[in-house]
Motif scaffolding. Structure first.
Motif, PDB file in Angstrom:
ATOM      1  N   ALA A  27     -41.842 -22.937 -14.806  1.00 62.80           N
ATOM      2  CA  ALA A  27     -42.438 -23.235 -14.991  1.00 62.80           C
ATOM      3  C   ALA A  27     -43.324 -21.924 -15.146  1.00 62.80           C
ATOM      4  O   ALA A  27     -43.732 -22.086 -16.541  1.00 62.80           O
ATOM      5  CB  ALA A  27     -43.298 -24.226 -14.916  1.00 62.80           C
ATOM      6  N   GLU A  28     -43.454 -21.401 -14.552  1.00 62.76           N
ATOM      7  CA  GLU A  28     -44.556 -20.273 -14.371  1.00 62.76           C
ATOM      8  C   GLU A  28     -43.467 -19.097 -15.498  1.00 62.76           C
ATOM      9  O   GLU A  28     -44.907 -17.984 -16.025  1.00 62.76           O
ATOM     10  CB  GLU A  28     -44.489 -19.704 -13.023  1.00 62.76           C
ATOM     11  N   ALA A  29     -42.406 -18.740 -14.868  1.00 61.99           N
ATOM     12  CA  ALA A  29     -41.769 -17.475 -15.880  1.00 61.99           C
ATOM     13  C   ALA A  29     -41.472 -17.883 -17.327  1.00 61.99           C
ATOM     14  O   ALA A  29     -42.427 -17.051 -18.017  1.00 61.99           O
ATOM     15  CB  ALA A  29     -40.544 -17.485 -15.122  1.00 61.99           C
ATOM     16  N   VAL A  30     -41.179 -19.133 -17.484  1.00 60.74           N
ATOM     17  CA  VAL A  30     -41.850 -19.598 -19.260  1.00 60.74           C
ATOM     18  C   VAL A  30     -43.285 -19.128 -19.515  1.00 60.74           C
ATOM     19  O   VAL A  30     -43.365 -19.281 -20.277  1.00 60.74           O
ATOM     20  CB  VAL A  30     -41.147 -21.477 -19.452  1.00 60.74           C
ATOM     21  N   ALA A  31     -43.978 -19.717 -18.660  1.00 57.80           N
ATOM     22  CA  ALA A  31     -45.538 -19.561 -19.447  1.00 57.80           C
ATOM     23  C   ALA A  31     -45.807 -18.200 -19.270  1.00 57.80           C
ATOM     24  O   ALA A  31     -46.469 -17.972 -20.450  1.00 57.80           O
ATOM     25  CB  ALA A  31     -46.704 -20.570 -18.240  1.00 57.80           C
ATOM     26  N   LYS A  32     -45.150 -17.724 -19.043  1.00 58.62           N
ATOM     27  CA  LYS A  32     -45.836 -15.719 -18.928  1.00 58.62           C
ATOM     28  C   LYS A  32     -44.844 -14.749 -19.929  1.00 58.62           C
ATOM     29  O   LYS A  32     -45.846 -14.972 -20.793  1.00 58.62           O
ATOM     30  CB  LYS A  32     -45.204 -15.430 -17.251  1.00 58.62           C
ATOM     31  N   VAL A  33     -43.541 -16.047 -20.354  1.00 62.07           N
ATOM     32  CA  VAL A  33     -42.976 -15.473 -21.317  1.00 62.07           C
ATOM     33  C   VAL A  33     -44.066 -15.587 -22.882  1.00 62.07           C
ATOM     34  O   VAL A  33     -44.048 -15.129 -23.550  1.00 62.07           O
ATOM     35  CB  VAL A  33     -41.788 -15.837 -21.490  1.00 62.07           C
ATOM     36  N   ARG A  34     -44.064 -16.651 -23.113  1.00 63.65           N
ATOM     37  CA  ARG A  34     -45.016 -17.579 -23.674  1.00 63.65           C
ATOM     38  C   ARG A  34     -46.123 -17.029 -24.157  1.00 63.65           C
ATOM     39  O   ARG A  34     -46.306 -16.189 -24.885  1.00 63.65           O
ATOM     40  CB  ARG A  34     -45.525 -18.867 -23.525  1.00 63.65           C
ATOM     41  N   ALA A  35     -46.708 -16.553 -23.048  1.00 61.77           N
ATOM     42  CA  ALA A  35     -48.119 -15.495 -23.349  1.00 61.77           C
ATOM     43  C   ALA A  35     -48.027 -14.085 -24.087  1.00 61.77           C
ATOM     44  O   ALA A  35     -48.066 -13.404 -24.453  1.00 61.77           O
ATOM     45  CB  ALA A  35     -48.860 -15.515 -21.898  1.00 61.77           C
ATOM     46  N   LEU A  36     -46.971 -13.360 -23.568  1.00 60.53           N
ATOM     47  CA  LEU A  36     -46.576 -12.060 -23.655  1.00 60.53           C
ATOM     48  C   LEU A  36     -46.174 -12.364 -24.842  1.00 60.53           C
ATOM     49  O   LEU A  36     -46.175 -11.563 -25.633  1.00 60.53           O
ATOM     50  CB  LEU A  36     -45.182 -11.928 -22.753  1.00 60.53           C
ATOM     51  N   MET A  37     -45.595 -13.183 -25.129  1.00 59.56           N
ATOM     52  CA  MET A  37     -44.887 -12.829 -27.007  1.00 59.56           C
ATOM     53  C   MET A  37     -46.174 -13.562 -27.885  1.00 59.56           C
ATOM     54  O   MET A  37     -45.817 -13.377 -28.984  1.00 59.56           O
ATOM     55  CB  MET A  37     -43.925 -14.855 -26.839  1.00 59.56           C
ATOM     56  N   SER A  38     -47.004 -14.161 -27.309  1.00 60.54           N
ATOM     57  CA  SER A  38     -48.208 -14.639 -28.303  1.00 60.54           C
ATOM     58  C   SER A  38     -48.843 -13.965 -28.261  1.00 60.54           C
ATOM     59  O   SER A  38     -49.302 -13.433 -29.462  1.00 60.54           O
ATOM     60  CB  SER A  38     -48.890 -15.872 -27.630  1.00 60.54           C
TER      61      SER A  38
END
Length: 104
Positions: A27-38
């Motif tokens: 979940a933390e990894a997904v959140a980091k990826v989404r933050a970078l994409m955003s």
């Protein structure tokens, strides 16, 4: 010394902890990826993936049916013009017939 049941209980507790930790890290990894994409204005399409709502499509590498280009009028056998020539066509060409005679 621990009993078998105590060891099994410890193993079950460890497996639960492992699974919970795995879910949290994912979940933390997904959140980091989404933050970078955003942050960079990226979408799944930019990454070469497919969006969650898009249907899967067959890739060109999987191949597919190709329309017949040549037909043996006597037997109804066909050939697409790809790959090796079928035996019926080779025999007819060896007998002096022209490939244009078999065109569909």
């Amino acid at each position: 010394m621990a009993t078998l049941q105590e060891l099994l209980d410890q193993r079950a507790a460890l497996e639960r902890q492992i699974e919970e930790t795995r879910r949290n890290e994912r979940a933390e990894a997904v959140a980091k990826v989404r933050a970078l994409m955003s942050e960079h204005g990226l979408s799944l399409a930019d990454l070469g993936g497919r969006s969650a709502g898009s249907p899967r499509t067959k890739s060109a590498a999987t191949g597919g049916k190709v329309a017949a280009k040549y037909r043996n009028a006597a037997t109804g056998e066909t050939w697409s013009g790809r790959g090796l020539q079928p035996k019926w066509l080779k025999a007819a060409l060896a007998a002096g017939r022209k490939i244009e005679e078999f065109a569909v």
